[in-house]
Scaffold this motif. Structure first.
Motif, short mmCIF file in Angstrom:
data_model
loop_
_atom_site.label_atom_id
_atom_site.label_comp_id
_atom_site.label_asym_id
_atom_site.label_seq_id
_atom_site.Cartn_x
_atom_site.Cartn_y
_atom_site.Cartn_z
N SER A 278 0.81 -1.22 0.00
CA SER A 278 0.00 0.00 0.00
C SER A 278 0.84 1.27 0.00
O SER A 278 0.30 2.37 0.19
N ALA A 279 2.15 1.14 -0.20
CA ALA A 279 3.00 2.33 -0.27
C ALA A 279 2.59 3.19 -1.46
O ALA A 279 2.07 2.69 -2.46
N ASP A 280 2.86 4.49 -1.36
CA ASP A 280 2.50 5.38 -2.46
C ASP A 280 3.43 5.18 -3.65
O ASP A 280 2.99 5.09 -4.80
N MET A 281 4.74 5.11 -3.39
CA MET A 281 5.71 5.04 -4.47
C MET A 281 7.02 4.46 -3.95
O MET A 281 7.33 4.56 -2.77
N MET A 282 7.78 3.85 -4.85
CA MET A 282 9.13 3.42 -4.55
C MET A 282 10.06 3.97 -5.62
O MET A 282 9.69 4.03 -6.79
N SER A 283 11.24 4.38 -5.19
CA SER A 283 12.23 4.92 -6.12
C SER A 283 13.51 4.11 -6.05
O SER A 283 14.00 3.82 -4.95
N VAL A 284 14.03 3.78 -7.23
CA VAL A 284 15.27 3.01 -7.32
C VAL A 284 16.26 3.80 -8.16
O VAL A 284 15.97 4.14 -9.31
N PRO A 292 28.52 -2.20 -3.81
CA PRO A 292 28.18 -3.30 -2.90
C PRO A 292 26.73 -3.31 -2.44
O PRO A 292 26.22 -4.34 -2.01
N LEU A 293 26.05 -2.15 -2.51
CA LEU A 293 24.68 -2.05 -1.99
C LEU A 293 23.68 -1.73 -3.09
O LEU A 293 24.00 -1.02 -4.05
N VAL A 294 22.48 -2.26 -2.94
CA VAL A 294 21.32 -1.91 -3.76
C VAL A 294 20.35 -1.19 -2.85
O VAL A 294 20.03 -1.68 -1.76
N ASP A 295 19.87 0.00 -3.25
CA ASP A 295 18.99 0.75 -2.35
C ASP A 295 17.67 1.10 -3.01
O ASP A 295 17.60 1.37 -4.22
N VAL A 296 16.62 1.09 -2.20
CA VAL A 296 15.27 1.42 -2.65
C VAL A 296 14.63 2.32 -1.61
O VAL A 296 14.59 1.99 -0.42
N GLN A 297 14.11 3.47 -2.06
CA GLN A 297 13.39 4.36 -1.16
C GLN A 297 11.89 4.11 -1.30
O GLN A 297 11.37 4.03 -2.42
N ILE A 298 11.21 3.99 -0.18
CA ILE A 298 9.77 3.73 -0.17
C ILE A 298 9.08 4.96 0.42
O ILE A 298 9.29 5.31 1.58
N ARG A 299 8.29 5.63 -0.39
CA ARG A 299 7.49 6.75 0.10
C ARG A 299 6.15 6.20 0.57
O ARG A 299 5.37 5.66 -0.22
N LEU A 300 5.89 6.35 1.84
CA LEU A 300 4.74 5.70 2.46
C LEU A 300 3.45 6.48 2.30
O LEU A 300 2.37 5.89 2.27
N ALA A 301 3.53 7.80 2.22
CA ALA A 301 2.32 8.64 2.15
C ALA A 301 2.25 9.33 0.79
O ALA A 301 3.28 9.69 0.21
N GLU A 302 1.05 9.56 0.32
CA GLU A 302 0.85 10.14 -1.00
C GLU A 302 1.44 11.55 -1.09
O GLU A 302 1.17 12.41 -0.25
N ASN A 303 2.26 11.77 -2.13
CA ASN A 303 2.87 13.08 -2.41
C ASN A 303 3.67 13.64 -1.24
O ASN A 303 3.78 14.85 -1.07
#
Length: 391
Positions: A278-284, A292-303
């Motif tokens: 139900s997350a609003d968006m994810m950015s990769v 060495p690392l793979v990162d993903v940001q998860i925006r939990l609330a709309e806008n």
């Protein structure tokens, strides 16, 4: 004497920065509702024709390859914005800039966004984002379409001057008496007054009602413009933090990421889509293979960019190396994470966006009414000199 000096400073700082403040404020107002207006104006880009239902997205690497095939060889995808909602497309960004380029079209070498159906890998639209309306509004706001080297600095210093204008303006606005006619004139408009008086009151009253929010916008703008100011801002508010909260979450770090695909990025993203449906968006942000690392940001609330979790996976074994949680930040770091939401008015959803729009329009009016005041006084002074000469 002190008030005269402040008036002189206010006048000349306003003359120097007025045009920039007007353009930056107007573009801010235009950009305020860009999230909502893009969905309204470009539904074919952002929405799928039919809900995907129980279908699962295709592996991200497959979608990247499909999007990349629709771009020229020299334009490389560097970021993906994806939406867990089943009716939304995923956006693949390819962007490059020339920091020394003068003028926006020389500074921005290219900027394309490829909109893809993540369940069928169908490319919906390839957008020339470099010339898209809201992107031009953003660049006008950030650097006056002059490029980063010159325009960004000009906007930054003008924003600093605007903060001083707000403070000096409040001193000049301060009523001599906090009752009766002086107070009423300071906080309300008499639309029946003569034009000169009405313009003076517009400048004073709009400046008063804009003061607090406009100052927040100016200070958060300085955070974007000057890294040294951002560091000082964070350090100052971190002083008030009572404890340091670790952002590593041991329970989540211990969770195993299932190996469904060959590429670690596909596995990590599939894992997060399962945890946060139900997350609003994810950015990769696509890193080099040797990172060495793979990162993903998860925006939990709309806008809202300031409400997030940021996962860092180890590429070799897919263990969760670190998690940044916006709720666990303290003091200055918390404020820094909320900087974009504060600056754009998205901190409280649509009500604060509407308020930010109104204040931005007020701010855009201040240089206009200020210039008219300057012109009127100059004209009056010229007439007085002419009369004296005739005598």
């Amino acid at each position: 004497m002190i008030k005269k000096a402040i008036l002189w400073l206010h006048k000349w700082l306003g003359i120097l920065s007025g045009i920039v403040v007007f353009l930056v404020s107007l573009s801010a107002a235009l950009y305020t509702f860009q999230d909502e207006l893009k969905l309204l104006f470009y539904p074919n880009k952002y929405f799928l024709q039919s809900d995907a239902g129980a279908q699962q997205p295709k592996p991200l690497t497959e979608l990247i390859a499909k999007a990349q095939a629709n771009l020229p060889d020299k334009e490389t995808i560097s970021r993906v914005d994806l939406y867990p909602a089943k009716d939304r497309s995923w956006v693949f960004r390819a962007s490059a800039t020339n920091a020394e380029g003068f003028g926006y079209w020389n500074y921005q070498s290219y900027y394309k966004r490829v909109f893809v159906n993540p369940y069928t890998a169908e490319v919906l639209v390839v957008e020339d984002t470099k010339n898209e309306f809201f992107q031009l509004c953003l660049q006008l706001h950030m650097n006056l379409l002059l490029g980063k080297t010159y325009g960004h600095a000009l906007v930054g210093y003008s924003t600093a001057i605007f903060a001083l204008l707000l403070l000096s303006g409040m001193v000049l606005w301060w009523p001599k008496k906090w009752r009766g006619k002086p107070l009423k004139r300071a906080v309300s408009l008499d639309w029946k007054a003569k034009w000169k008086r009405l313009n003076y009151d517009l400048h004073n009253v709009f400046g008063f009602y804009s003061f607090a929010v406009a100052l927040v916008m100016a200070l958060t703008g300085l955070v974007f413009s000057f890294p040294a100011f951002k560091k000082a801002y964070i350090d100052f508010f971190n002083v008030f933090a009572t404890e340091v909260v670790l952002t590593d979450l041991s329970q989540d770090k211990a969770s195993a990421v299932p190996y469904r695909y060959i590429d670690p990025l596909d596995n990590g993203l599939s894992h997060l889509l399962t945890i946060y449906p139900s997350a609003d968006m994810m950015s990769v942000r696509l890193r080099d293979k040797d990172e060495p690392l793979v990162d993903v940001q998860i925006r939990l609330a709309e806008n809202r960019s300031g409400v997030f979790k940021w996962y860092y996976f180890r590429r070799d074994n897919l263990q969760v190396d670190k998690i940044q949680d916006s709720e666990k930040l303290t003091g200055g770091n918390k404020l820094a994470s909320l900087n974009f939401d504060l600056h754009t008015g998205s901190i409280g959803g649509m009500p604060t966006k509407i308020f930010a729009f109104i204040i931005s329009m007020f701010c855009a009016s201040l240089p206009i009414t200020g210039y008219i005041l300057w012109w009127q006084k100059g004209r009056k002074s010229t007439k007085a000199k002419t009369k004296r000469a005739i005598r």
